[in-house]
Write an enzyme that holds these catalytic residues in place. Sequence first.
Site, PDB file in Angstrom:
ATOM      1  N   GLY A 157     -10.987 -13.282  -2.198  1.00 43.23           N
ATOM      2  CA  GLY A 157     -11.718 -13.448  -3.448  1.00 43.23           C
ATOM      3  C   GLY A 157     -10.935 -12.756  -4.544  1.00 43.23           C
ATOM      4  O   GLY A 157      -9.707 -12.620  -4.458  1.00 43.23           O
ATOM      5  N   ILE A 159     -10.971  -9.597  -5.369  1.00 42.24           N
ATOM      6  CA  ILE A 159     -10.383  -8.320  -4.923  1.00 42.24           C
ATOM      7  C   ILE A 159      -9.145  -8.597  -4.072  1.00 42.24           C
ATOM      8  O   ILE A 159      -8.112  -7.940  -4.229  1.00 42.24           O
ATOM      9  CB  ILE A 159     -11.409  -7.475  -4.133  1.00 42.24           C
ATOM     10  CG1 ILE A 159     -12.625  -7.147  -5.014  1.00 42.24           C
ATOM     11  CG2 ILE A 159     -10.760  -6.173  -3.654  1.00 42.24           C
ATOM     12  CD1 ILE A 159     -13.783  -6.488  -4.266  1.00 42.24           C
ATOM     13  N   ARG A 179     -12.247 -19.147   4.113  1.00 42.12           N
ATOM     14  CA  ARG A 179     -12.789 -20.458   4.447  1.00 42.12           C
ATOM     15  C   ARG A 179     -12.163 -21.535   3.562  1.00 42.12           C
ATOM     16  O   ARG A 179     -11.779 -22.592   4.011  1.00 42.12           O
ATOM     17  CB  ARG A 179     -14.309 -20.470   4.279  1.00 42.12           C
ATOM     18  CG  ARG A 179     -15.039 -20.069   5.541  1.00 42.12           C
ATOM     19  CD  ARG A 179     -16.509 -20.109   5.320  1.00 42.12           C
ATOM     20  NE  ARG A 179     -16.835 -19.404   4.077  1.00 42.12           N
ATOM     21  CZ  ARG A 179     -18.071 -19.264   3.595  1.00 42.12           C
ATOM     22  NH1 ARG A 179     -19.076 -19.769   4.231  1.00 42.12           N
ATOM     23  NH2 ARG A 179     -18.292 -18.603   2.474  1.00 42.12           N
ATOM     24  N   ARG A 239     -17.235  -4.232   4.908  1.00 40.95           N
ATOM     25  CA  ARG A 239     -18.427  -3.633   5.493  1.00 40.95           C
ATOM     26  C   ARG A 239     -18.121  -3.295   6.939  1.00 40.95           C
ATOM     27  O   ARG A 239     -17.408  -4.067   7.619  1.00 40.95           O
ATOM     28  CB  ARG A 239     -19.616  -4.612   5.447  1.00 40.95           C
ATOM     29  CG  ARG A 239     -20.246  -4.805   4.078  1.00 40.95           C
ATOM     30  CD  ARG A 239     -20.956  -3.556   3.558  1.00 40.95           C
ATOM     31  NE  ARG A 239     -21.553  -3.765   2.242  1.00 40.95           N
ATOM     32  CZ  ARG A 239     -20.939  -3.550   1.083  1.00 40.95           C
ATOM     33  NH1 ARG A 239     -19.689  -3.128   1.067  1.00 40.95           N
ATOM     34  NH2 ARG A 239     -21.576  -3.743  -0.066  1.00 40.95           N
ATOM     35  N   GLU A 268     -23.753   4.101   7.946  1.00 36.94           N
ATOM     36  CA  GLU A 268     -23.254   5.132   7.025  1.00 36.94           C
ATOM     37  C   GLU A 268     -24.394   6.049   6.597  1.00 36.94           C
ATOM     38  O   GLU A 268     -25.519   5.566   6.443  1.00 36.94           O
ATOM     39  CB  GLU A 268     -22.612   4.461   5.810  1.00 36.94           C
ATOM     40  CG  GLU A 268     -21.413   3.626   6.207  1.00 36.94           C
ATOM     41  CD  GLU A 268     -20.792   2.864   5.023  1.00 36.94           C
ATOM     42  OE1 GLU A 268     -21.330   2.940   3.899  1.00 36.94           O
ATOM     43  OE2 GLU A 268     -19.784   2.194   5.248  1.00 36.94           O
ATOM     44  N   HIS A 287     -16.684   5.451   2.073  1.00 36.78           N
ATOM     45  CA  HIS A 287     -17.116   4.306   1.249  1.00 36.78           C
ATOM     46  C   HIS A 287     -16.939   4.564  -0.257  1.00 36.78           C
ATOM     47  O   HIS A 287     -17.921   4.677  -0.996  1.00 36.78           O
ATOM     48  CB  HIS A 287     -18.581   3.945   1.568  1.00 36.78           C
ATOM     49  CG  HIS A 287     -18.915   2.515   1.233  1.00 36.78           C
ATOM     50  ND1 HIS A 287     -19.833   1.772   1.927  1.00 36.78           N
ATOM     51  CD2 HIS A 287     -18.443   1.684   0.252  1.00 36.78           C
ATOM     52  CE1 HIS A 287     -19.921   0.558   1.397  1.00 36.78           C
ATOM     53  NE2 HIS A 287     -19.082   0.490   0.382  1.00 36.78           N
ATOM     54  N   ILE A 288     -15.671   4.644  -0.665  1.00 38.62           N
ATOM     55  CA  ILE A 288     -15.378   4.970  -2.075  1.00 38.62           C
ATOM     56  C   ILE A 288     -14.593   3.853  -2.767  1.00 38.62           C
ATOM     57  O   ILE A 288     -13.934   4.087  -3.779  1.00 38.62           O
ATOM     58  CB  ILE A 288     -14.603   6.310  -2.206  1.00 38.62           C
ATOM     59  CG1 ILE A 288     -13.307   6.284  -1.388  1.00 38.62           C
ATOM     60  CG2 ILE A 288     -15.494   7.475  -1.793  1.00 38.62           C
ATOM     61  CD1 ILE A 288     -12.368   7.450  -1.706  1.00 38.62           C
ATOM     62  N   GLY A 289     -14.683   2.633  -2.240  1.00 38.97           N
ATOM     63  CA  GLY A 289     -13.887   1.521  -2.786  1.00 38.97           C
ATOM     64  C   GLY A 289     -13.890   1.405  -4.300  1.00 38.97           C
ATOM     65  O   GLY A 289     -12.845   1.300  -4.922  1.00 38.97           O
TER      66      GLY A 289
HETATM   67  C1  GLV Z   1     -19.217  -1.695  -2.302  1.00 36.39           C
HETATM   68  O1  GLV Z   1     -19.046  -1.614  -1.133  1.00 36.39           O
HETATM   69  C2  GLV Z   1     -19.606  -2.857  -3.002  1.00 36.39           C
HETATM   70  O2  GLV Z   1     -19.974  -3.848  -2.355  1.00 36.39           O
HETATM   71  O3  GLV Z   1     -19.569  -2.831  -4.240  1.00 36.39           O
HETATM   72  C1  GLV Z   2     -13.483 -10.189  -2.757  1.00 36.29           C
HETATM   73  O1  GLV Z   2     -13.571 -10.164  -1.594  1.00 36.29           O
HETATM   74  C2  GLV Z   2     -14.309 -10.746  -3.793  1.00 36.29           C
HETATM   75  O2  GLV Z   2     -15.224 -11.512  -3.498  1.00 36.29           O
HETATM   76  O3  GLV Z   2     -14.051 -10.421  -4.945  1.00 36.29           O
END
Ligand code: GLV
Ligand code: GLV
Length: 320
Positions: A157, A159, A179, A239, A268, A287-289
């Site tokens: 996606g 990210i 997908r 996750r 968590e 979990h600090i993304g």
């Molecule tokens: C963090 O894990 C998020 O989904 O923003």
């Molecule tokens: C990443 O995985 C998004 O959906 O931005």
Amino acid sequence: MDKPIVYVTRTLPEEQLSPLKEAADIEMWEKEDEPCPRDVLLEKAKTADGLLTMLSDRIDEELLKEALHLKVVANLAVGYDNIDVEAANKHRVICCNTPDVLTESTADLTFALLMAAARRIIEASDWIKQGRWTGWGPYFLAGADIHHKTIGIVGMGSIGRAVARRAKGFSMNVLYHNRRQNSEAEEELGAVWVSFDELLEQSDFVVCLTPLTKETKHMFNRSAFKKMKHTAFFINVSRGQVVDEGDLYDALVEKEIAGAGLDVFAEEPISKKHPLANLPQVTALPHIGSASKETREAMMRLCAENIALVLGEKQPKTEI
Ligand code: GLV
Ligand code: GLV
């Protein structure tokens, strides 16, 4: 007329909720750094018109069926596996998440975790802090190279694309599995779509960014880890439940893969006794993304704007 009520399940700075100030009466869970207990959330949901929730709050049929005034749930996260969206649709509750505003920060953390795992950064830092550094050695804290290696991104996606851009800066070869094929990633970044098995077999770094769904739960299991190179690293910033943690532990202990960088876990928070946290070849983060101050505040403002829009009978910016 009384203003609508919005319940916020964490203590957030009021100035970040200013888009809501005119539109609603805001109530917040008051204990800083402690999540709102389930029974409080259920009780508050009964009278709230809007909820601003965290990824640790479960929004399900039990809550929705009693939330007779509820119009909108804004989740302070891009992931929304904590929300039963189908049930919310049935109850005509609009759900929103926070995509886009956290993309670059989450990609920064993903790449930092990949680098930390490969070059043993946390372990190396601990070496000094624990007073164990006695001298130089040819293999002392020797890790794995990153540049010119192959990164395989599962879940391409926005990210994933932002991680791929960083990988390009390190002259990496970029594979991905999704997908749907992502033409932007292919044209802009030269990323190549491969099957899940091909990605596992060819990648030096397998990076998981896929959302948690029924289909992706435990997709990283023993059979997946067996297909990876013995020298490869598994990096997870999506996750925890996308991974079978027992299988990951076995794959690491039996040296089927070289190491892992984990920002997320099935349950968590984990304690320091968690088996994965005790392996030297695991770099574990809590979990600090998306956790930069700027990004977290942008996420708060987006949640507040979305709630204000729905309460004003307008289209929210980022509906799920
Ligand atoms: C963090 O894990 C998020 O989904 O923003
Ligand atoms: C990443 O995985 C998004 O959906 O931005």
